[in-house]
Design an enzyme around this catalytic site. Structure first.
Site, short mmCIF file in Angstrom:
data_model
loop_
_atom_site.label_atom_id
_atom_site.label_comp_id
_atom_site.label_asym_id
_atom_site.label_seq_id
_atom_site.Cartn_x
_atom_site.Cartn_y
_atom_site.Cartn_z
N LYS A 1 0.85 -1.20 0.00
CA LYS A 1 0.00 0.00 0.00
C LYS A 1 0.89 1.24 0.00
CE LYS A 1 -3.95 1.98 2.55
NZ LYS A 1 -4.86 1.81 3.72
N SER B 1 -9.74 1.85 2.69
CA SER B 1 -8.84 2.55 1.81
C SER B 1 -7.82 1.67 1.10
CB SER B 1 -8.11 3.65 2.59
OG SER B 1 -7.28 3.08 3.59
N SER C 1 -9.96 -0.48 6.92
CA SER C 1 -9.37 -0.37 5.58
C SER C 1 -8.66 -1.59 5.02
CB SER C 1 -8.39 0.80 5.52
OG SER C 1 -9.12 2.00 5.34
N1 GLN Z 1 -13.26 4.16 5.88
C1 GLN Z 1 -12.64 4.60 7.09
C2 GLN Z 1 -12.23 6.05 6.98
O1 GLN Z 1 -12.49 6.61 5.98
C3 GLN Z 1 -11.48 3.70 7.43
C4 GLN Z 1 -10.20 4.13 6.86
C5 GLN Z 1 -9.04 3.29 7.29
O2 GLN Z 1 -9.19 2.27 7.96
N2 GLN Z 1 -7.86 3.76 6.95
O3 GLN Z 1 -11.66 6.61 7.86
#
Ligand code: GLN
Length: 446
Positions: A52, A127, A151
């Protein structure tokens, strides 16, 4: 094979922001030479991996899918990247994500929208959408993602792969660009549970460079995959299968519970009464931490600097206005507001207290049960463009993954069926540092 697969499918999947073909071929050559000289094979010998793009890689541009870091070439490897090298895996390239890991669909990337390999009209989740899609599309053998509020698990669920968020502190965050430091964890996305155990084995462990890293002995995760779940006590929170959960997702989870029952486990419905406050608590705390963490992006120290500033303040304002996308700005403003004097007690402090109550829900259930099971997300993947206009709808999708980060416990998402042709994820949540049980249950089910 990995490079060939990327060449044939990535113009559609768009999982990779950067493919390091030369670097990958070079490390493969070195591994071949070492083997020819009679060297041992590492745990992940020769396995192609994607990383990532918020995990720093020495000499390989790391952007967090943000214009701000478009030109940022790290001068060191994250601890997890070092550990993958020690295990002799081959880094193929860097994977798309929502900018600074803020989002759940990859539509917040400043560069491209990754598509779901099952159907290119759908989001891959986020994400870590690039991390999930690259594994689902067979471009890499496994990938690393990061999970602050879901994410790793949510994109794994949407793309029909396995995603594991370890216990907070089990895997070093050194070299992970911080979003919300009290919630962030790095973990693997893989095709199956056994692979997840292998990758976790390679990346877990204490790191003196991360002050929140746990000083614990690392168990044999691979050896824990016994296939046996006889006598296992499963809790199913009624809040995880109730209102807002797509009936087709619920059906898939119920079928999974029947399978586990047939293997000798038992399950009971429980209540985790503070679940309804998790989304509000998370978005306050995560945004507060983000507003502080992202203060370092000032146009001076990292990344892109705005041209022709009038003075220093103007340099900060212009660089940040040009460098950050709309969702990142929204979170910085929300977090700054919540932390400002006069509002701190009402929002930040209150959210910290509710976080403790949410953690206590987990402590209570784990007194009588070995794992908690429910869906990973209330629905299967949605279409690109369908939700991006409404941040609140997007935030509500995280209701089932967020409590796990607030409590700091481990959880895995494993595929458990389809809803209207798109994959559904089963979430298995364990006690802190009990990844062995989480993996064992997931493996037995799979
Ligand atoms: N969807 C969540 C957010 O937008 C989780 C993001 C994540 O785990 N990095 O914060």
């Amino acid at each position: 094979q990995s490079l060939d697969a990327i060449r044939s499918v990535d113009s559609t999947v768009k999982a990779f922001l950067r493919v390091d073909e030369e670097g990958a071929r070079q490390s493969a050559r070195v591994l071949d030479e070492q083997l020819a000289k009679g060297g041992d094979r590492g745990l992940l010998f020769g396995l192609p991996a994607g990383i990532k793009d918020n995990i720093v890689t020495e000499g390989l541009t790391t952007t967090c899918a943000s214009r701000f870091l478009e030109n940022y070439d790290p001068i060191y490897d994250a601890t997890v990247v070092k550990k993958l090298k020690q295990a002799q895996s081959v880094t193929i390239g860097k994977l798309n994500m929502d900018e600074f890991a803020m989002g759940g669909s990859n539509e917040n990337s400043a560069f491209q929208v990754t598509t779901n390999p099952w159907n290119a009209e759908y989001v891959p989740g986020g994400s870590s959408g690039g991390s999930a899609a690259s594994v689902a599309a067979g471009e890499v053998y496994f990938s690393l993602g990061s999970d602050t509020g879901g994410s790793i698990r949510q994109p794994a669920a949407y793309c029909g792969v396995v995603g594991l968020k370890p216990t907070y502190g089990l895997v070093s965050r050194f070299g992970l660009v911080a979003f919300a430091s009290s919630l962030d964890q790095i973990g693997p996305l893989t095709k199956n549970v056994e692979d997840a155990a292998y990758v976790l084995q390679a990346i877990a462990g204490h790191d003196p460079h991360d002050s929140t890293s746990a000083k614990v002995d690392i168990p044999d995760y691979i050896g824990a995959l016994s296939g046996d779940v006889k006598g296992l006590r499963i809790a199913v929170p009624k809040e995880y299968i109730g209102q807002g959960v797509d009936p087709k997702v619920r059906d898939a989870v119920m079928t999974a519970l029947k399978t586990l029952e047939s293997l000798g486990a038992t399950w009971e419905e429980v209540s985790m009464p503070h679940t309804e406050y998790a989304v509000a608590t998370y978005y306050l705390l995560a945004s507060s931490e983000a507003s502080s963490n992202l203060a370092r992006f000032d146009g001076v120290r990292y990344g892109v600097r705005a041209a022709d500033p009038d003075n220093l303040l103007d340099l900060y304002v212009k660089s940040r206005s040009q460098g950050f996308g709309p969702e990142v700005k929204r979170r910085i403003m929300l977090g700054t507001y919540a932390l400002s004097s006069g509002y701190y007690d009402a929002y930040y402090l209150k959210a910290q207290k509710v976080r403790t109550l949410i953690k206590q829900d987990f402590d209570n259930v784990f007194q009588n049960y070995d794992v908690i099971i429910g869906p990973t997300a209330p629905t299967a993947a949605f279409k690109i463009g369908e939700q991006i206009g409404n941040p609140l709808t997007m935030y509500l999708n995280d209701i089932l993954t967020i409590p796990v980060n607030l409590a700091g416990v481990p959880a895995i998402s494993v595929p458990c069926g389809l809803a209207d042709g798109m994959p559904v994820g089963l979430q298995i949540i364990g006690k802190a540092l009990d990844e062995s049980t989480v993996l064992r249950v997931a493996h037995a089910f799979e």
